[in-house]
Design a protein around this motif. Structure first.
Motif, PDB file in Angstrom:
ATOM      1  N   ILE A 205       0.849  -1.200   0.000  1.00 28.25           N
ATOM      2  CA  ILE A 205       0.000   0.000   0.000  1.00 28.25           C
ATOM      3  C   ILE A 205       0.884   1.250   0.000  1.00 28.25           C
ATOM      4  O   ILE A 205       0.636   2.205  -0.729  1.00 28.25           O
ATOM      5  CB  ILE A 205      -0.918   0.002   1.237  1.00 28.25           C
ATOM      6  CG1 ILE A 205      -1.809  -1.242   1.254  1.00 28.25           C
ATOM      7  CG2 ILE A 205      -1.774   1.274   1.271  1.00 28.25           C
ATOM      8  CD1 ILE A 205      -2.570  -1.442   2.561  1.00 28.25           C
ATOM      9  N   TRP A 206       1.922   1.215   0.886  1.00 27.14           N
ATOM     10  CA  TRP A 206       2.864   2.316   0.973  1.00 27.14           C
ATOM     11  C   TRP A 206       4.238   1.813   0.523  1.00 27.14           C
ATOM     12  O   TRP A 206       4.389   0.639   0.197  1.00 27.14           O
ATOM     13  CB  TRP A 206       2.933   2.823   2.420  1.00 27.14           C
ATOM     14  CG  TRP A 206       1.668   3.473   2.879  1.00 27.14           C
ATOM     15  CD1 TRP A 206       1.273   4.756   2.638  1.00 27.14           C
ATOM     16  CD2 TRP A 206       0.603   2.879   3.648  1.00 27.14           C
ATOM     17  NE1 TRP A 206       0.036   4.998   3.210  1.00 27.14           N
ATOM     18  CE2 TRP A 206      -0.395   3.869   3.831  1.00 27.14           C
ATOM     19  CE3 TRP A 206       0.381   1.619   4.193  1.00 27.14           C
ATOM     20  CZ2 TRP A 206      -1.576   3.635   4.543  1.00 27.14           C
ATOM     21  CZ3 TRP A 206      -0.782   1.375   4.903  1.00 27.14           C
ATOM     22  CH2 TRP A 206      -1.748   2.362   5.070  1.00 27.14           C
ATOM     23  N   SER A 207       5.231   2.666   0.520  1.00 22.14           N
ATOM     24  CA  SER A 207       6.585   2.213   0.205  1.00 22.14           C
ATOM     25  C   SER A 207       7.064   1.275   1.302  1.00 22.14           C
ATOM     26  O   SER A 207       6.726   1.456   2.484  1.00 22.14           O
ATOM     27  CB  SER A 207       7.518   3.434   0.132  1.00 22.14           C
ATOM     28  OG  SER A 207       8.855   3.040   0.332  1.00 22.14           O
ATOM     29  N   PRO A 208       7.870   0.252   0.956  1.00 20.26           N
ATOM     30  CA  PRO A 208       8.351  -0.670   1.972  1.00 20.26           C
ATOM     31  C   PRO A 208       9.147  -0.001   3.091  1.00 20.26           C
ATOM     32  O   PRO A 208       9.286  -0.564   4.182  1.00 20.26           O
ATOM     33  CB  PRO A 208       9.250  -1.636   1.168  1.00 20.26           C
ATOM     34  CG  PRO A 208       8.765  -1.559  -0.212  1.00 20.26           C
ATOM     35  CD  PRO A 208       8.260  -0.151  -0.403  1.00 20.26           C
ATOM     36  N   THR A 209       9.673   1.186   2.826  1.00 23.49           N
ATOM     37  CA  THR A 209      10.500   1.840   3.846  1.00 23.49           C
ATOM     38  C   THR A 209       9.748   2.938   4.605  1.00 23.49           C
ATOM     39  O   THR A 209      10.328   3.595   5.470  1.00 23.49           O
ATOM     40  CB  THR A 209      11.758   2.452   3.205  1.00 23.49           C
ATOM     41  OG1 THR A 209      11.360   3.342   2.156  1.00 23.49           O
ATOM     42  CG2 THR A 209      12.665   1.363   2.650  1.00 23.49           C
ATOM     43  N   THR A 210       8.462   3.145   4.278  1.00 23.59           N
ATOM     44  CA  THR A 210       7.698   4.190   4.965  1.00 23.59           C
ATOM     45  C   THR A 210       7.466   3.790   6.421  1.00 23.59           C
ATOM     46  O   THR A 210       7.039   2.674   6.703  1.00 23.59           O
ATOM     47  CB  THR A 210       6.336   4.406   4.271  1.00 23.59           C
ATOM     48  OG1 THR A 210       6.569   4.739   2.908  1.00 23.59           O
ATOM     49  CG2 THR A 210       5.559   5.532   4.950  1.00 23.59           C
ATOM     50  N   ARG A 211       7.764   4.710   7.338  1.00 25.08           N
ATOM     51  CA  ARG A 211       7.520   4.448   8.752  1.00 25.08           C
ATOM     52  C   ARG A 211       6.149   4.975   9.161  1.00 25.08           C
ATOM     53  O   ARG A 211       5.591   5.849   8.528  1.00 25.08           O
ATOM     54  CB  ARG A 211       8.616   5.115   9.601  1.00 25.08           C
ATOM     55  CG  ARG A 211       9.939   4.418   9.471  1.00 25.08           C
ATOM     56  CD  ARG A 211      11.067   5.161  10.137  1.00 25.08           C
ATOM     57  NE  ARG A 211      10.817   5.509  11.533  1.00 25.08           N
ATOM     58  CZ  ARG A 211      11.777   5.955  12.359  1.00 25.08           C
ATOM     59  NH1 ARG A 211      13.020   6.063  11.923  1.00 25.08           N
ATOM     60  NH2 ARG A 211      11.480   6.279  13.603  1.00 25.08           N
ATOM     61  N   GLY A 212       5.644   4.400  10.270  1.00 24.98           N
ATOM     62  CA  GLY A 212       4.371   4.893  10.804  1.00 24.98           C
ATOM     63  C   GLY A 212       3.165   4.473  10.001  1.00 24.98           C
ATOM     64  O   GLY A 212       2.130   5.121  10.031  1.00 24.98           O
TER      65      GLY A 212
END
Ligand code: SF4
Length: 213
Positions: A205-212
């Motif tokens: 859904i988000w980038s694999p490295t996105t936090r939170g």
């Protein structure tokens, strides 16, 4: 007091609750160093919060499902009153633990996701096998699989401990970006393995490295 890395509202990306909105409470610190760890930022970063503060921060999101994760959440003594308080407040509470700390004191109503570390993690020697005897039918066992050797290790543990018939769900999760989900799927199908392929859907859904998230 608790040392908290982050509290956030997102989509549950793993487990049998994958896809549901969930509030995550990520506690700071871990005494393992899995080679593929994707939350190393939680080893040291954090702020002190009381159990009351954490309960209030969770309540702000108005979400019935809460997961306590880390790091390793069972390293902090106040995780126990936190679980009690969240349960008393009517939440469905999940706990994700690395599988090397005893789960005996975790309240029975908490849905425990217990990792079993495979060889490529570098931490397989730390597995607390007695945890498998403490699982309730609503709990889940998770293997993160990096390669064929990990898969065969997981397959042997599942057979040796009768995990396919004992009640707790068995999750096999390929290391994102390393082991192709199709390859793992084909291994599972060839062996007639009754386990759940788990994709970390938040990484799609988000980038694999996105936090939170
Ligand atoms: S147990 Fe979890 S937080 Fe700790 S090193 Fe392994 S993957 Fe990272």
């Amino acid at each position: 007091m608790l040392t908290v890395n982050e509290i956030f509202h997102s989509i549950q990306g793993e487990s049998s609750r994958a896809g549901y909105p969930c509030v995550f409470v990520r506690l700071t610190a871990c005494d393992l160093r899995c080679t593929w760890c994707d939350t190393a930022y939680a080893f040291h970063e954090g702020r002190k919060m009381s159990v009351d503060d954490v309960v209030a921060a969770v309540a702000e999101h108005g979400c019935p499902l809460v997961e306590i994760t880390g790091g390793e959440p069972l390293l902090q003594e106040d995780v126990y009153p936190l679980m009690d308080r969240l349960l008393a407040g009517g939440h469905t509470v999940m706990l994700e633990t690395g599988g090397h700390r005893p789960i005996a004191r975790v309240p029975a109503a908490v849905l425990k996701i217990v990792d079993i570390k495979c060889p490529a993690s570098g931490e397989a020697a730390r597995n607390d096998w007695s945890n498998l005897d403490r699982l309730a039918p609503h709990d889940e066992v998770k293997f993160v699989i990096q390669d064929r050797a990990d898969y065969e290790f997981a397959r042997d543990v599942i057979a040796r401990h009768g995990l396919m018939s004992r009640g707790p769900a068995v999750l096999l999760s390929p290391v994102h970006g390393v082991l192709d989900a199709r390859t793992l799927s084909e291994w599972m199908l060839a062996d007639r393995l009754i386990a759940r392929l788990q994709l970390q859907i938040h990484k799609y859904i988000w980038s694999p490295t996105t936090r939170g998230v």
